[in-house]
Design a protein around this motif. Structure first.
Motif, PDB file in Angstrom:
ATOM      1  N   ILE A  82       3.153  -1.604  41.934  1.00 18.37           N
ATOM      2  CA  ILE A  82       2.254  -1.551  43.004  1.00 18.37           C
ATOM      3  C   ILE A  82       2.576  -0.299  44.226  1.00 18.37           C
ATOM      4  N   ALA A  83       3.792  -0.419  44.358  1.00 15.74           N
ATOM      5  CA  ALA A  83       4.357   0.519  45.356  1.00 15.74           C
ATOM      6  C   ALA A  83       3.952   2.137  45.020  1.00 15.74           C
ATOM      7  N   ARG A  84       4.633   2.306  43.525  1.00 16.07           N
ATOM      8  CA  ARG A  84       4.323   3.621  43.230  1.00 16.07           C
ATOM      9  C   ARG A  84       3.086   4.299  43.191  1.00 16.07           C
ATOM     10  N   ASN A  85       1.925   3.047  42.992  1.00 17.55           N
ATOM     11  CA  ASN A  85       0.612   3.618  42.730  1.00 17.55           C
ATOM     12  C   ASN A  85       0.067   3.846  44.334  1.00 17.55           C
ATOM     13  N   LEU A 123      -4.081   0.768  39.968  1.00 18.60           N
ATOM     14  CA  LEU A 123      -2.573   0.640  39.210  1.00 18.60           C
ATOM     15  C   LEU A 123      -2.602   1.575  37.937  1.00 18.60           C
ATOM     16  N   LEU A 124      -1.916   2.453  37.846  1.00 14.46           N
ATOM     17  CA  LEU A 124      -1.730   3.409  36.546  1.00 14.46           C
ATOM     18  C   LEU A 124      -0.183   3.017  36.105  1.00 14.46           C
ATOM     19  N   ASP A 125      -0.011   2.834  34.746  1.00 11.00           N
ATOM     20  CA  ASP A 125       1.162   2.803  34.019  1.00 11.00           C
ATOM     21  C   ASP A 125       1.942   3.830  34.155  1.00 11.00           C
ATOM     22  N   GLU A 126       3.305   4.028  33.726  1.00 11.25           N
ATOM     23  CA  GLU A 126       4.199   5.293  33.458  1.00 11.25           C
ATOM     24  C   GLU A 126       3.323   6.350  32.609  1.00 11.25           C
ATOM     25  N   GLN A 127       2.587   5.923  31.906  1.00 14.13           N
ATOM     26  CA  GLN A 127       1.619   6.905  31.054  1.00 14.13           C
ATOM     27  C   GLN A 127       0.392   7.327  31.509  1.00 14.13           C
ATOM     28  N   GLY A 128       0.145   6.804  32.955  1.00 11.76           N
ATOM     29  CA  GLY A 128      -1.170   7.111  33.539  1.00 11.76           C
ATOM     30  C   GLY A 128      -2.192   6.194  33.014  1.00 11.76           C
ATOM     31  N   GLN A 188      -5.473  -3.392  39.741  1.00  9.86           N
ATOM     32  CA  GLN A 188      -5.858  -2.689  41.091  1.00  9.86           C
ATOM     33  C   GLN A 188      -4.914  -3.839  41.822  1.00  9.86           C
ATOM     34  N   ALA A 189      -4.907  -3.108  42.980  1.00 11.35           N
ATOM     35  CA  ALA A 189      -3.962  -3.953  43.999  1.00 11.35           C
ATOM     36  C   ALA A 189      -4.660  -3.968  45.304  1.00 11.35           C
ATOM     37  N   ALA A 190      -4.388  -4.864  46.211  1.00 10.58           N
ATOM     38  CA  ALA A 190      -5.021  -4.627  47.555  1.00 10.58           C
ATOM     39  C   ALA A 190      -3.946  -5.104  48.570  1.00 10.58           C
ATOM     40  N   GLN A 228      -0.536   8.431  49.612  1.00  6.78           N
ATOM     41  CA  GLN A 228       0.730   9.081  50.140  1.00  6.78           C
ATOM     42  C   GLN A 228       1.327   8.128  51.183  1.00  6.78           C
ATOM     43  N   ARG A 229       1.231   6.946  51.024  1.00  5.93           N
ATOM     44  CA  ARG A 229       1.793   5.965  51.908  1.00  5.93           C
ATOM     45  C   ARG A 229       2.741   5.051  50.933  1.00  5.93           C
ATOM     46  N   ASP A 230       3.764   4.494  51.918  1.00  9.64           N
ATOM     47  CA  ASP A 230       4.902   3.611  51.457  1.00  9.64           C
ATOM     48  C   ASP A 230       4.591   2.264  51.733  1.00  9.64           C
ATOM     49  N   LEU A 231       5.228   1.262  50.907  1.00  8.24           N
ATOM     50  CA  LEU A 231       4.837  -0.268  51.406  1.00  8.24           C
ATOM     51  C   LEU A 231       5.715  -0.557  52.526  1.00  8.24           C
ATOM     52  N   LEU A 232       6.918  -0.122  52.422  1.00  9.17           N
ATOM     53  CA  LEU A 232       7.887  -0.116  53.325  1.00  9.17           C
ATOM     54  C   LEU A 232       8.533   1.197  53.770  1.00  9.17           C
ATOM     55  N   PRO A 233       8.752   1.613  54.951  1.00  5.49           N
ATOM     56  CA  PRO A 233       9.288   2.896  55.429  1.00  5.49           C
ATOM     57  C   PRO A 233      10.435   3.502  54.993  1.00  5.49           C
ATOM     58  N   ARG A 234      11.315   2.606  54.459  1.00  4.68           N
ATOM     59  CA  ARG A 234      12.766   3.092  54.061  1.00  4.68           C
ATOM     60  C   ARG A 234      13.063   2.588  52.769  1.00  4.68           C
TER      61      ARG A 234
END
Length: 166
Positions: A29-32, A146-151, A156-158, A38-44
């Protein structure tokens, strides 16, 4: 003197966010989210386990579903579990369409088609319903693919922080 059964009730079990599948889903979820918005789930940065724990206990709602013909929810953080009034085992066996009332499912389906085509949408709002029938409006939701490592498409996530009970 406690019975043997009593000893089992105090045994520590893993928290939901500590399971391999929950951690893997949060990372996906975070990677996608980063890929599409271009946003992060958490800032650090945190360790993987700390990250999964912080996301599970975050003040925003985070849910995802898979790629079944009738997509089933496969992740929901504590805010999602509370809002939809379901335990983990029930939420993660619920078709995601059932989070909306029948009259709102067509609108929800159109939203998901738009996300599939565009990668994500920002600022979605709509009416949802909890297990007990409590209706609520979500606002300013981000929904993304959501795309896996192979694309390959993996669901989907919300995520949203704004809701009001109706």
């Amino acid at each position: 003197m406690p019975s043997a059964a009593g000893k089992f009730t105090i045994a520590r079990v893993n928290e939901i966010w500590q399971t391999e599948s929950a951690i893997a889903q949060v990372l996906l979820i975070a990677r996608n989210l980063k890929h599409f918005t271009q946003r992060d789930l958490l800032p650090r940065k945190f360790s993987t386990t700390e990250f999964a724990e912080k996301i599970f206990h975050a003040p925003f709602v985070l849910v995802s579903h898979g790629t079944e013909a009738d997509p089933v929810l496969n992740y929901g953080n504590q805010s999602a579990l509370t809002l939809w009034e379901m335990p983990w085992d029930e939420l993660t066996h619920t078709p995601s369409r059932l989070t909306a009332e029948a009259p709102n499912r067509e609108e929800r389906a159109r939203l998901l088609v738009m996300v599939t085509a565009n990668g994500f949408i920002d600022d979605y709002s709509g009416i949802r319903i909890s297990k007990t029938g409590r209706r609520f409006r979500i606002a300013q939701a981000t929904v993304w693919n959501l795309l896996d490592e192979q694309g390959i498409y993996a669901g989907q996530a919300a995520m949203f922080s704004h809701w009001e009970f109706l």
